[in-house]
Motif scaffolding. Structure first.
Motif, PDB file in Angstrom:
ATOM      1  N   LEU A 179      -5.553   0.635   7.669  1.00 34.99           N
ATOM      2  CA  LEU A 179      -5.905   0.002   6.390  1.00 34.99           C
ATOM      3  C   LEU A 179      -6.781  -1.235   6.559  1.00 34.99           C
ATOM      4  CD1 LEU A 179      -2.607   0.554   4.372  1.00 34.99           C
ATOM      5  CD2 LEU A 179      -4.711   1.896   4.345  1.00 34.99           C
ATOM      6  N   GLN A 202      -3.834   3.249   0.386  1.00 35.14           N
ATOM      7  CA  GLN A 202      -5.104   2.527   0.229  1.00 35.14           C
ATOM      8  C   GLN A 202      -4.891   1.065   0.603  1.00 35.14           C
ATOM      9  OE1 GLN A 202      -7.919   3.952  -0.587  1.00 35.14           O
ATOM     10  NE2 GLN A 202      -6.965   5.947  -0.960  1.00 35.14           N
ATOM     11  N   SER A 232       0.845  -1.200   0.000  1.00 33.27           N
ATOM     12  CA  SER A 232       0.000   0.000   0.000  1.00 33.27           C
ATOM     13  C   SER A 232       0.879   1.248   0.000  1.00 33.27           C
ATOM     14  CB  SER A 232      -0.901   0.011   1.240  1.00 33.27           C
ATOM     15  OG  SER A 232      -1.797  -1.080   1.203  1.00 33.27           O
ATOM     16  N   ARG A 261     -10.213   0.315   6.988  1.00 32.46           N
ATOM     17  CA  ARG A 261     -10.735   0.891   5.748  1.00 32.46           C
ATOM     18  C   ARG A 261     -11.093  -0.177   4.728  1.00 32.46           C
ATOM     19  NH1 ARG A 261      -7.134   5.020   3.154  1.00 32.46           N
ATOM     20  NH2 ARG A 261      -5.778   5.173   4.973  1.00 32.46           N
TER      21      ARG A 261
END
Ligand code: APR
Length: 232
Positions: A95, A68, A20, A98
């Motif tokens: 993360l 992300q 990421s 999310r």
């Protein structure tokens, strides 16, 4: 009657978020090559030079906000359709949350929170740089809500119970060099299936009965998760 879901405990480290765009600590080019732990990640560093500590963690926060979740984070979310999954992460990023994982325990804190230096129960959501002079409601300086070296790890007891209760244990992207987190592997029951996903797996006598997937998190985890879902 509904069958009870098997419990899967996942211990993740910096390698989980490497794809990421978040740097690991001890790989070549890792964070500890450019920064000294003693200067930015200890209570003594905070006493000596809080500005340097804030600068270091402000950069970590900015990086996290740009990052992300990767295919590895997403695969662990899919696993929840058939298993009771609890993630214990050493990462201070968000993360896993999310991506959509529902049970995440942060062993080393969360960079998107700030904490009072007077009363550690006072936590604040924090998504911008933290400055000298940013204070809690009691008027004391705020610090990043992270666990520094030489500090206790308040979530350890909970984490140990979650590992001890596991029917399946997965370890992803950690060098297992930092205690007490690394000691969690000894809390797992001896005869359960154990997997380790890491392109350069650490060595430890404990790992003798572990199945290695010598791959990155974003490649190895989707495969492991597919295999586990097919086995259901
Ligand atoms: N996918 C999976 N694993 C990877 C990847 C990847 N794409 N890239 C690197 N790795 C592996 C490395 O091979 C190594 O085993 O991730 C591990 C990273 O190890 P460390 O950098 O030591 O990170 P970690 O174990 O999480 O560090 C523990 O140390 O400084 C502290 O508080 C910090 O929580 C951190 C703790």
């Amino acid at each position: 009657m509904q069958r009870q879901k098997k419990k899967v405990t996942v211990l993740t480290g910096a390698g989980m978020s490497a794809e990421s765009g978040l740097r690991t600590f001890r790989d070549a080019g890792g964070l500890w090559e450019n920064y000294s732990i003693e200067e930015v990640a200890t209570p003594m560093a905070w006493q000596r030079n809080p500005q340097l500590v804030l600068d270091f963690y402000n950069q970590r926060r900015r990086d996290v906000l740009k990052a992300q979740p990767n295919e590895g984070h997403k695969a662990l979310v899919r696993l929840e359709s058939a298993y009771e999954v609890t993630i214990i992460t050493q990462n201070i990023d968000d993360l896993h949350e999310r991506a959509g994982s529902s049970r995440v325990i942060h062993l080393h804190g969360e960079i998107l929170k700030a904490r009072s230096t007077k009363d550690e129960r006072l936590l604040y959501e924090w998504t911008t740089d933290l400055h000298i002079g940013d204070c809690c409601e009691l008027g004391s300086q705020l610090r990043p809500h992270v666990v520094w070296f030489y500090e206790p790890v308040p979530m350890m007891e909970v984490a140990e119970r979650v590992v001890a209760a596991a029917d399946i244990f997965i370890i992803v992207g950690t060098s297992l060099q930092v205690y007490p987190a690394a000691g969690l592997i000894y809390a797992a029951r001896p005869n359960i299936p154990k997997y380790l996903v890491d392109p350069m797996p650490p060595e430890s006598p404990w790992l003798h009965d572990v199945q290695f997937l010598q791959e990155t998190a974003s490649r190895g985890l989707p495969k492991l998760v597919d295999q586990m879902l097919n086995a259901q």
